[in-house]
Scaffold this motif. Structure first.
Motif, PDB file in Angstrom:
ATOM      1  N   GLU A  90       0.827  -1.204   0.000  1.00  0.00           N
ATOM      2  CA  GLU A  90       0.000   0.000   0.000  1.00  0.00           C
ATOM      3  C   GLU A  90       0.862   1.256   0.000  1.00  0.00           C
ATOM      4  O   GLU A  90       0.561   2.232  -0.701  1.00  0.00           O
ATOM      5  N   GLN A  91       1.950   1.237   0.760  1.00  0.00           N
ATOM      6  CA  GLN A  91       2.847   2.386   0.802  1.00  0.00           C
ATOM      7  C   GLN A  91       3.517   2.602  -0.559  1.00  0.00           C
ATOM      8  O   GLN A  91       3.665   3.740  -1.019  1.00  0.00           O
ATOM      9  N   LEU A  93       2.225   1.803  -3.395  1.00  0.00           N
ATOM     10  CA  LEU A  93       1.183   2.322  -4.279  1.00  0.00           C
ATOM     11  C   LEU A  93       0.987   3.824  -4.063  1.00  0.00           C
ATOM     12  O   LEU A  93       0.843   4.593  -5.019  1.00  0.00           O
ATOM     13  N   ILE A  94       1.007   4.252  -2.794  1.00  0.00           N
ATOM     14  CA  ILE A  94       0.842   5.672  -2.479  1.00  0.00           C
ATOM     15  C   ILE A  94       2.016   6.484  -3.011  1.00  0.00           C
ATOM     16  O   ILE A  94       1.838   7.596  -3.532  1.00  0.00           O
ATOM     17  N   GLU A  95       3.217   5.945  -2.903  1.00  0.00           N
ATOM     18  CA  GLU A  95       4.417   6.658  -3.356  1.00  0.00           C
ATOM     19  C   GLU A  95       4.570   6.643  -4.868  1.00  0.00           C
ATOM     20  O   GLU A  95       5.443   7.331  -5.410  1.00  0.00           O
ATOM     21  N   GLY A  96       3.737   5.887  -5.572  1.00  0.00           N
ATOM     22  CA  GLY A  96       3.791   5.857  -7.025  1.00  0.00           C
ATOM     23  C   GLY A  96       4.800   4.892  -7.607  1.00  0.00           C
ATOM     24  O   GLY A  96       5.071   4.925  -8.813  1.00  0.00           O
ATOM     25  N   ASP A  97       5.382   4.010  -6.766  1.00  0.00           N
ATOM     26  CA  ASP A  97       6.337   3.021  -7.280  1.00  0.00           C
ATOM     27  C   ASP A  97       5.634   1.935  -8.090  1.00  0.00           C
ATOM     28  O   ASP A  97       6.225   1.340  -8.995  1.00  0.00           O
ATOM     29  N   TYR A  99       1.445   0.586  -9.561  1.00  0.00           N
ATOM     30  CA  TYR A  99       0.089   1.036  -9.852  1.00  0.00           C
ATOM     31  C   TYR A  99      -0.967   0.071  -9.317  1.00  0.00           C
ATOM     32  O   TYR A  99      -2.154   0.387  -9.328  1.00  0.00           O
ATOM     33  N   TYR A 124      -5.862  -1.376  -6.837  1.00  0.00           N
ATOM     34  CA  TYR A 124      -5.225  -0.470  -7.794  1.00  0.00           C
ATOM     35  C   TYR A 124      -5.803   0.920  -7.617  1.00  0.00           C
ATOM     36  O   TYR A 124      -6.877   1.102  -7.042  1.00  0.00           O
ATOM     37  N   ASN A 125      -5.074   1.912  -8.118  1.00  0.00           N
ATOM     38  CA  ASN A 125      -5.468   3.313  -7.994  1.00  0.00           C
ATOM     39  C   ASN A 125      -6.423   3.655  -9.134  1.00  0.00           C
ATOM     40  O   ASN A 125      -6.006   3.796 -10.285  1.00  0.00           O
ATOM     41  N   GLN A 127      -7.905   6.369  -9.678  1.00  0.00           N
ATOM     42  CA  GLN A 127      -7.818   7.753 -10.156  1.00  0.00           C
ATOM     43  C   GLN A 127      -7.170   7.816 -11.529  1.00  0.00           C
ATOM     44  O   GLN A 127      -7.447   8.722 -12.308  1.00  0.00           O
ATOM     45  N   PHE A 128      -6.278   6.873 -11.817  1.00  0.00           N
ATOM     46  CA  PHE A 128      -5.710   6.753 -13.157  1.00  0.00           C
ATOM     47  C   PHE A 128      -6.657   5.887 -13.973  1.00  0.00           C
ATOM     48  O   PHE A 128      -6.545   4.659 -13.989  1.00  0.00           O
TER      49      PHE A 128
END
Length: 396
Positions: A90-91, A93-97, A99, A124-125, A127-128
């Motif tokens: 989860e971390q 994913l938040i940092e963008g490493d 998707y 998955y995010n 928002q994208f």
């Protein structure tokens, strides 16, 4: 006999104005090309591949490793991280490493053999939107293939079955999904062919404001439009129509002749649609300028008006799901009517008369044209009153 020399003189004057105004010269020459190339460079790969994801394998079994390889084997995803906990994933994913990440539960292999249907959780995010859609499809495809393999092996273990019959029981119904009009799911073909016309609309509106501002600055309103304002405005803007049409025709040739994207209709119909779109955009640019005779404010109006062009086209979001305000705003944008013609010609190969009907709403721009003429007369009247007052003050 006198109209031809007059036209040549006026064209020469416009050329001198363009040479002096660097911003106007840029908008008419290299700036649209640079913007178009930049947009194409962003989406030049066409198809998104090897989107980084992570797998949290809590089972550490042969079957969980096989499932991980299925994820990595898809063209859309690449397993770049194998983490120890969902919190780490989860971390990341938040940092963008990454998707997306999948969590394979404890006792995954044992539960499969027992027929307990273990649950693999995927996050998955969303928002994208485009990336989320690709990741969701890839996970479904990989998981479906893995489930079919497990079910086939389970059927074979019962004996007295061929591989085909075992697979038939695992997949009693097979689906074949074929995308129409963009068979390779090429995002460049999907997005660039809409983004660049939206930018083209902005270029026309902004350039029109710069043209009018430059003429107002060089000649003054009274000298420029004092007699027959509509005809003088038409003469001022008409030399620029071929330039804007050339820009529009250039990106059509780039798309459908250079890249050889599928074209099921007629380029001639698209050029006709571009002509109507160009005139409508120039009308709106004129309207914004003569609202205040202030180029800065006119640019603000133009920016607010054209900014949502791509979002309201109906390419990435269906028009039927837009609210009333969005649909109304969309109807005001010239490029929205053009894109209907482009889609009908490029994708559907519609008859020319059916496509031209999409341009009928463009006749509504006669209203802002009439308002523009009224605004010009209003400014001329105000300038005349100001001149009379100043003359009276000087005489007194």
């Amino acid at each position: 006999m006198s109209s031809a020399p007059s036209t040549r003189v006026h064209s020469s004057r416009q050329w001198q104005i363009v040479r002096r105004d660097k911003w106007l010269l840029s908008c008419l020459t290299w700036l649209p090309i640079a913007l178009a190339i930049s947009i194409w460079a962003v989406f030049s790969q066409g198809i998104a591949r090897d989107i980084p994801i992570a797998v949290v394998d809590l089972s550490h079994s042969e079957m969980s490793r096989t499932l991980t390889r299925y994820y990595d084997a898809t063209s859309s995803m690449a397993v770049t991280k194998q983490l120890q906990s969902a919190n780490q994933a989860e971390q990341a994913l938040i940092e963008g490493d990454i998707y997306a990440y999948a969590v394979i539960p404890h006792n995954f292999e044992q539960d499969v053999y027992k027929g307990l249907n273990p649950q693999v959780s995927v996050f998955y995010n969303s928002q994208f939107i485009l990336i989320g859609k690709l990741i969701n499809s890839a996970f479904v495809q990989a998981q479906g293939t893995f489930n079919a393999q497990v079910a086939t092996l389970a059927n074979l273990s019962h004996g007295n079955q061929t591989f085909s019959s075992a697979m038939g029981k695992a997949l009693p119904i097979r689906t074949k999904i074929t995308p129409l009009f963009n068979k390779n799911s090429n995002y460049a073909q999907f997005l660039v062919s809409a983004i660049i016309p939206a930018l083209w609309q902005i270029v026309i509106v902004v350039s029109t404001i710069l043209i009018l501002a430059a003429n107002h600055r060089q000649q003054g309103l009274n000298k420029w439009l004092v007699s027959e304002p509509f005809e003088r405005l038409l003469v001022t803007l008409s030399p620029y129509i071929p330039i804007f049409l050339l820009q529009g025709f250039a990106f059509l040739c780039w798309f459908y002749l250079g890249f050889e994207w599928p074209m099921n209709g007629s380029l001639f119909v698209l050029v006709v649609a571009q002509l109507f779109t160009t005139i409508a955009c120039m009308i709106m640019g004129s309207f914004f300028f003569f609202m205040t005779l202030d180029p800065a404010r006119a640019m603000s109006f133009a920016g607010a008006f054209t900014a949502p062009s791509f979002a309201f086209m109906g390419i990435t979001f269906p028009v039927t799901d837009m609210n009333t305000l969005a649909q109304f705003w969309r109807s005001l944008l010239p490029i929205s009517h053009y894109i209907e013609v482009q889609v009908s010609q490029v994708s559907y190969g519609a008859d020319w008369h059916a496509s031209i009907q999409e341009l009928l709403p463009v006749l509504g721009y006669l209203l802002p044209l009439a308002l523009t003429v009224l605004l010009i007369k209003k400014h001329l009247h105000a300038a005349s009153l100001t001149a009379q007052i100043q003359q009276q003050e000087q005489q007194s």
